[in-house]
Design an enzyme around this catalytic site. Structure first.
Site, PDB file in Angstrom:
ATOM      1  N   VAL A 166     -23.623   5.039   0.735  1.00 53.08           N
ATOM      2  CA  VAL A 166     -24.019   4.750  -0.648  1.00 53.08           C
ATOM      3  C   VAL A 166     -23.209   5.614  -1.615  1.00 53.08           C
ATOM      4  CG1 VAL A 166     -26.301   3.768  -0.281  1.00 53.08           C
ATOM      5  CG2 VAL A 166     -26.041   6.258  -0.285  1.00 53.08           C
ATOM      6  N   GLY A 167     -21.888   5.566  -1.415  1.00 59.81           N
ATOM      7  CA  GLY A 167     -20.975   6.152  -2.382  1.00 59.81           C
ATOM      8  C   GLY A 167     -20.905   5.242  -3.587  1.00 59.81           C
ATOM      9  N   LYS A 168     -19.754   5.200  -4.245  1.00 60.76           N
ATOM     10  CA  LYS A 168     -19.653   4.428  -5.480  1.00 60.76           C
ATOM     11  C   LYS A 168     -19.998   2.949  -5.273  1.00 60.76           C
ATOM     12  CE  LYS A 168     -15.461   5.767  -6.611  1.00 60.76           C
ATOM     13  NZ  LYS A 168     -14.208   5.911  -7.399  1.00 60.76           N
ATOM     14  N   LYS A 205       0.868  -1.175   0.000  1.00 57.59           N
ATOM     15  CA  LYS A 205       0.000   0.000   0.000  1.00 57.59           C
ATOM     16  C   LYS A 205       0.902   1.221   0.000  1.00 57.59           C
ATOM     17  CE  LYS A 205      -4.561   0.767   0.366  1.00 57.59           C
ATOM     18  NZ  LYS A 205      -5.637  -0.063  -0.190  1.00 57.59           N
ATOM     19  N   GLY A 227     -21.368   1.363  -2.454  1.00 55.64           N
ATOM     20  CA  GLY A 227     -22.660   1.149  -1.823  1.00 55.64           C
ATOM     21  C   GLY A 227     -23.815   1.347  -2.787  1.00 55.64           C
ATOM     22  N   HIS A 228     -23.701   2.337  -3.660  1.00 55.45           N
ATOM     23  CA  HIS A 228     -24.746   2.615  -4.647  1.00 55.45           C
ATOM     24  C   HIS A 228     -24.937   1.426  -5.585  1.00 55.45           C
ATOM     25  CE1 HIS A 228     -27.210   5.164  -7.308  1.00 55.45           C
ATOM     26  NE2 HIS A 228     -26.584   4.563  -8.301  1.00 55.45           N
TER      27      HIS A 228
END
Length: 358
Positions: free
Chosen positions: A182-184, A81, A186-187
């Protein structure tokens, strides 16, 4: 977090690299936890850390998590990372990203980067102008594009496997699922759930994100906040926002029987998994079910093919079932079982390196 250095902590990391380019303002740390299975793959997080110590703490934890995620996903890749210290809204520039790309290139392929918080597909295209060890690029640049697509798909498969283990069927029709964030990812997950016939309740700190989801899926319910959602009558709780959603305060009030979501590092501390098990809550380890994204970007290394990547991500269903079976057989929480499976694969495959092939 500890203020000790890397050696004092005995974290097990192979390599930690500090990268500094004064002209562009680049201050980055690359952590390579393990290359037992292959080059270390993991995203680049661009974040305004309060201190260098906080950035180091994050990169050490995230790179170790990637080693376990990649191992459990069946990839021939190790874990790494990177973090860039700064505000991506004001500090990000072409010069900084290209300077970072040269540092990635200098590692000769030991580390392969991708998108993470604060970095996007367009950024990876810029980094790739200085290094070939970059995934998560745009389709126009030969990449896989937005990895949220298969991240959400993998979480959905993990949720189906959880339902099968607990209720004897992978069907989610009629199940009440709470999605926190509900961003990318979650949506997209909401879309899978609605298509499967689930009853969905959502919440998000962003009113715009909630409205966007309700506009596309008018049937979804809305909780005022994450606390209200946690206390709701749910079959499944899906944390898809920040980490640490499961802690000493939230676990006692959680009413769902399954926790399966996309957020990283959902357990606030190691003892939380036992608290969940003691309450009869089935926890699908986050780094297991959210591996669809890394499966998607890793496919770029072979010339990206979405159908092939999706077939691999569908395997999260079987891997989740295997983790639950091992947990039951050994009398441990699923998070412990997932760790054991990942560690077993890293150990077994790295042992092959002792065989001379010429």
């Amino acid at each position: 977090m500890s203020s000790q250095g890397v050696f004092d902590r005995d974290t097990g990391h192979e390599q930690v690299v500090y990268c500094h380019d004064k002209a562009s303002g680049l201050k980055a740390i690359i952590g390579i936890y393990s290359t037992a299975l292959g080059p270390a793959l993991g995203g680049t997080r661009f974040y305004p850390y309060a201190s260098e110590q906080d950035a180091l703490d994050d990169v050490l934890a995230l790179s170790k998590g990637m080693a376990y995620k990649n191992a459990l996903a069946g990839l021939d890749l190790g874990g790494g990372k990177a973090v860039i210290i700064g505000d991506p809204a004001t500090d990000k520039s072409e010069a900084l990203l290209r300077a970072y790309g040269r540092f990635v290139a200098s590692l000769g392929g030991r580390y392969i980067t991708a998108c993470d918080v604060g970095t996007f597909v367009a950024d990876m295209d810029v980094v790739a102008r200085e290094s070939r060890f970059v995934t998560g690029r745009s389709p126009e640049d030969g990449g896989a594009g937005d990895s949220s697509v298969l991240t959400a798909f993998g979480v959905f498969q993990g949720m189906r496997a959880s339902a099968d283990h607990l209720w004897g069927t992978p069907e989610l029709r009629g199940r009440r699922v709470g999605v926190a964030g509900v961003g990318k990812v979650g949506h997209i997950l909401v879309g899978h759930l609605i298509e499967a016939g689930a009853q969905v309740v959502i919440t998000d700190v962003s009113a715009a994100a909630v409205e966007r989801t309700r506009a596309q899926y008018p049937a979804v319910g809305v909780a005022a906040d994450a606390d209200e959602l946690l206390r709701s009558e749910l079959d499944v709780f899906a944390p898809c926002a920040l980490g640490g959603a499961l802690n000493d305060d939230t676990v006692p009030v959680l009413r769902a029987k399954v926790v399966c979501g996309a957020a990283n590092n959902q357990l606030a501390h190691p003892g939380i998994d036992k608290q969940l098990a003691d309450r009869g809550v089935l926890f699908a380890p986050d780094y297991l079910v959210n591996a669809g994204g890394v499966i998607q970007v890793s496919d770029e290394l072979h010339g990206f093919d979405f159908a092939r990547a999706q077939r691999k991500a569908a395997g999260i269903f079987d891997t989740t079932k295997a983790v639950f079976a091992l947990a039951d057989a050994e009398g441990v929480p699923p998070a412990t079982a997932a760790d054991r499976l990942a560690e077993r694969r890293m150990s077994e495959i790295s042992g092959l390196r002792s065989i001379m092939v010429g």
